[in-house]
Scaffold this motif. Structure first.
Motif, PDB file in Angstrom:
ATOM      1  N   GLN A  98     -84.325 -10.144 146.350  1.00  0.00           N
ATOM      2  CA  GLN A  98     -84.484  -9.271 145.240  1.00  0.00           C
ATOM      3  C   GLN A  98     -85.815  -9.515 144.355  1.00  0.00           C
ATOM      4  O   GLN A  98     -86.628  -8.923 143.955  1.00  0.00           O
ATOM      5  CB  GLN A  98     -83.294  -9.169 144.370  1.00  0.00           C
ATOM      6  CG  GLN A  98     -83.067  -8.102 143.342  1.00  0.00           C
ATOM      7  CD  GLN A  98     -81.737  -8.284 142.364  1.00  0.00           C
ATOM      8  OE1 GLN A  98     -80.870  -9.046 142.610  1.00  0.00           O
ATOM      9  NE2 GLN A  98     -81.545  -7.103 141.634  1.00  0.00           N
ATOM     10  N   TYR A  99     -85.866 -10.910 144.036  1.00  0.00           N
ATOM     11  CA  TYR A  99     -87.056 -11.343 143.376  1.00  0.00           C
ATOM     12  C   TYR A  99     -88.235 -11.156 144.298  1.00  0.00           C
ATOM     13  O   TYR A  99     -89.360 -10.810 143.591  1.00  0.00           O
ATOM     14  CB  TYR A  99     -86.824 -12.984 142.974  1.00  0.00           C
ATOM     15  CG  TYR A  99     -87.936 -13.674 142.445  1.00  0.00           C
ATOM     16  CD1 TYR A  99     -88.164 -13.384 141.295  1.00  0.00           C
ATOM     17  CD2 TYR A  99     -88.891 -14.334 143.214  1.00  0.00           C
ATOM     18  CE1 TYR A  99     -89.038 -14.105 140.332  1.00  0.00           C
ATOM     19  CE2 TYR A  99     -90.023 -14.944 142.512  1.00  0.00           C
ATOM     20  CZ  TYR A  99     -89.868 -15.002 141.217  1.00  0.00           C
ATOM     21  OH  TYR A  99     -91.160 -15.447 140.580  1.00  0.00           O
ATOM     22  N   ASN A 142     -88.101  -8.384 136.468  1.00  0.00           N
ATOM     23  CA  ASN A 142     -87.392  -9.633 136.621  1.00  0.00           C
ATOM     24  C   ASN A 142     -86.325  -9.510 135.591  1.00  0.00           C
ATOM     25  O   ASN A 142     -85.068 -10.246 135.716  1.00  0.00           O
ATOM     26  CB  ASN A 142     -88.176 -10.823 136.850  1.00  0.00           C
ATOM     27  CG  ASN A 142     -88.818 -10.904 138.121  1.00  0.00           C
ATOM     28  OD1 ASN A 142     -88.018 -10.845 139.108  1.00  0.00           O
ATOM     29  ND2 ASN A 142     -89.964 -10.857 138.236  1.00  0.00           N
ATOM     30  N   THR A 146     -83.534  -8.275 138.469  1.00  0.00           N
ATOM     31  CA  THR A 146     -83.510  -9.515 139.194  1.00  0.00           C
ATOM     32  C   THR A 146     -82.343 -10.469 138.257  1.00  0.00           C
ATOM     33  O   THR A 146     -81.557 -10.925 138.882  1.00  0.00           O
ATOM     34  CB  THR A 146     -84.802 -10.309 139.507  1.00  0.00           C
ATOM     35  OG1 THR A 146     -85.689  -9.165 140.115  1.00  0.00           O
ATOM     36  CG2 THR A 146     -84.572 -11.524 140.546  1.00  0.00           C
TER      37      THR A 146
END
Length: 182
Positions: A98-99, A142, A146
């Motif tokens: 995901q990051y 993020n 994230t």
């Protein structure tokens, strides 16, 4: 010093100077150091056997970018967003994926913005502006995706729909009774 203090009081700048964004920037700077160090090691020592300079650079860049991304993920997870509880159901590899996806979208945004800005500005200025905007984008993605905070299900605002009680007529039973009365 007074100018910096006054600048930091401006709404946009106050947001930028916040602690989490500064941590994010520090982690990003450490990623640059990791990227450059790994790139040098790969180019000069690890992949010296690759004869084609272009191929050696491509392989070295891939390893350097991967190492820098892993470095940044772990530092952001352990330091920048340390106060956020990580979802227990999400495996570390999936969280890294995901990051990495968020990072790659940021890279694409940086390239596109640079190509757009270079029409009007010197390429270095265009790239610097694109880096700043892509960094803010990366931070927001993020922060809100994230490393978002995961609240327990009880805390999520869901509508409270009462269960039917015995005293409340059931529409299906009414229809069945009407059909039976005919």
């Amino acid at each position: 010093m007074k100018r910096i203090a006054r600048l930091a009081e401006q709404p946009v700048m106050a947001w930028i100077f916040r602690k989490r964004f500064m941590k994010f920037g520090t982690v990003g700077a450490s990623g640059v150091v990791v990227n450059l160090g790994v790139l040098y090691l790969c180019q000069e020592f690890l992949f010296i056997a690759i004869q084609s300079p272009g191929m050696r650079l491509n392989v070295s860049l891939a390893v350097a970018i991967f190492c820098a991304t892993v470095n940044n993920f772990f530092w952001n997870r352990a330091w920048t967003w340390r106060d956020r509880k990580h979802h227990h159901d999400k495996h570390l590899i999936l969280h890294f994926g995901q990051y990495a996806l968020a990072c790659w979208v940021g890279i694409v945004l940086q390239v596109l913005l640079t190509k757009l800005f270079v029409i009007y500005l010197h390429y270095l200025v265009a790239n610097a502006m694109a880096i700043v905007l892509a960094s803010v984008f990366n931070f927001l993605v993020n922060n809100f995706w994230t490393f978002r905070s995961h609240k327990p299900v009880e805390e999520i605002a869901l509508p409270n729909i009462p269960e039917p009680e015995d005293g409340i007529p059931d529409p299906e039973q009414d229809i069945e009774q009407e059909i039976g009365n005919k």
